[in-house]
Design a protein around this motif. Structure first.
Motif, mmCIF file in Angstrom:
data_model
loop_
_atom_site.group_PDB
_atom_site.id
_atom_site.type_symbol
_atom_site.label_atom_id
_atom_site.label_comp_id
_atom_site.label_asym_id
_atom_site.label_seq_id
_atom_site.Cartn_x
_atom_site.Cartn_y
_atom_site.Cartn_z
ATOM 1 N N CYS A 102 0.804 -1.230 0.000
ATOM 2 C CA CYS A 102 0.000 0.000 0.000
ATOM 3 C C CYS A 102 0.840 1.285 0.000
ATOM 4 O O CYS A 102 0.309 2.356 -0.269
ATOM 5 N N LEU A 103 2.110 1.185 0.315
ATOM 6 C CA LEU A 103 2.931 2.403 0.393
ATOM 7 C C LEU A 103 2.912 3.238 -0.881
ATOM 8 O O LEU A 103 2.895 4.470 -0.798
ATOM 9 N N PRO A 104 2.900 2.646 -2.076
ATOM 10 C CA PRO A 104 2.805 3.502 -3.270
ATOM 11 C C PRO A 104 1.551 4.371 -3.282
ATOM 12 O O PRO A 104 1.589 5.513 -3.733
ATOM 13 N N PHE A 105 0.441 3.842 -2.757
ATOM 14 C CA PHE A 105 -0.781 4.642 -2.677
ATOM 15 C C PHE A 105 -0.616 5.796 -1.697
ATOM 16 O O PHE A 105 -1.048 6.918 -1.964
ATOM 17 N N LEU A 106 0.008 5.526 -0.558
ATOM 18 C CA LEU A 106 0.243 6.586 0.418
ATOM 19 C C LEU A 106 1.151 7.666 -0.175
ATOM 20 O O LEU A 106 0.902 8.858 -0.003
ATOM 21 N N ARG A 107 2.190 7.240 -0.887
ATOM 22 C CA ARG A 107 3.079 8.219 -1.527
ATOM 23 C C ARG A 107 2.320 9.075 -2.538
ATOM 24 O O ARG A 107 2.557 10.278 -2.648
ATOM 25 N N MET A 108 1.403 8.442 -3.284
ATOM 26 C CA MET A 108 0.572 9.198 -4.229
ATOM 27 C C MET A 108 -0.250 10.249 -3.491
ATOM 28 O O MET A 108 -0.347 11.392 -3.936
ATOM 29 N N GLN A 109 -0.849 9.834 -2.381
ATOM 30 C CA GLN A 109 -1.681 10.765 -1.617
ATOM 31 C C GLN A 109 -0.862 11.948 -1.111
ATOM 32 O O GLN A 109 -1.295 13.095 -1.206
ATOM 33 N N VAL A 110 0.304 11.671 -0.575
ATOM 34 C CA VAL A 110 1.158 12.760 -0.081
ATOM 35 C C VAL A 110 1.547 13.678 -1.242
ATOM 36 O O VAL A 110 1.516 14.905 -1.112
ATOM 37 N N ALA A 111 1.874 13.110 -2.395
ATOM 38 C CA ALA A 111 2.252 13.915 -3.556
ATOM 39 C C ALA A 111 1.079 14.760 -4.059
ATOM 40 O O ALA A 111 1.275 15.904 -4.486
ATOM 41 N N LEU A 112 -0.125 14.219 -3.993
ATOM 42 C CA LEU A 112 -1.297 14.965 -4.452
ATOM 43 C C LEU A 112 -1.708 16.057 -3.466
ATOM 44 O O LEU A 112 -2.028 17.176 -3.857
ATOM 45 N N VAL A 113 -1.713 15.731 -2.182
ATOM 46 C CA VAL A 113 -2.139 16.704 -1.164
ATOM 47 C C VAL A 113 -1.052 17.747 -0.917
ATOM 48 O O VAL A 113 -1.343 18.925 -0.770
ATOM 49 N N ARG A 114 0.198 17.309 -0.833
ATOM 50 C CA ARG A 114 1.339 18.172 -0.538
ATOM 51 C C ARG A 114 1.178 18.897 0.806
ATOM 52 O O ARG A 114 1.255 20.123 0.897
#
Length: 188
Positions: A102-114
């Protein structure tokens, strides 16, 4: 390829990267302000979250909402998610292979939200976000800075429900959070 929210949600709905997908009713990606300055990360969805497809909606979520209100924030102003997006059986901690999937999804979320600040709710969130084993009892309330983002470990709301004596420490952590948010916004 640049990720966007539509792509993120499509990928997460179709995810079969680990065995947790077999037991889920709903994937629980996260929710809140997609441009929030504050992100909160827990470990994984529980039974009520799995049923509703939303993070932190049970008793832990009610407590988290009260904690946010106590420092002048609404849930709609922040972004809330978990390390894993599917409920582990019997609400156990995610296994390493589940968290890694699931970490790639979390990284996506952090990148999108910033976000400028990320609050880590419990030991599991610390381990998989900071890459360190942190004792929440000793390490809560200690700021960590990584790549311009401030991380604050604190107690998971479910731990506070099990042991109300820890609420005073969590309150101190949330006061530190409020101070850091003001500092980063240039408020006195």
């Amino acid at each position: 390829m640049r990720i966007n929210w539509a792509e993120f949600y499509r990928e997460i709905r179709e995810c079969e990267r680990c065995a947790l997908y077999r037991g889920r009713l709903n994937v629980v990606p996260g929710e809140g302000n997609p441009r929030a300055r504050l992100m909160l990360i827990g470990e994984g969805p529980g039974q009520q979250e799995d049923r509703m497809g939303r993070p932190f909606v049970g008793p832990s979520g009610e407590l988290l909402t009260k904690m946010l209100h106590a420092i002048g924030l609404e849930r709609s102003e922040v972004y809330i998610c978990n390390i894993v997006k599917c409920r582990p059986p019997k609400n156990r901690n995610p296994e390493p292979e589940e968290a890694q999937a699931c970490l790639p999804f979390l990284r996506m979320q952090v990148a999108l939200v910033r976000p400028k600040i990320i609050v880590l709710l419990g030991k599991v969130a610390c381990r998989w976000t900071l890459g360190e084993e942190i004792s929440i009892t000793r390490g809560h309330g200690v700021w960590h800075e990584r790549k311009g983002v401030w991380f604050l470990p604190t107690f998971h709301p479910s731990a506070l429900l099990r042991d109300p004596a820890k609420k005073a420490d969590a309150w101190e952590d949330f006061q530190k959070l409020r101070e850091k948010m003001r500092e980063l916004e240039g408020e006195p």
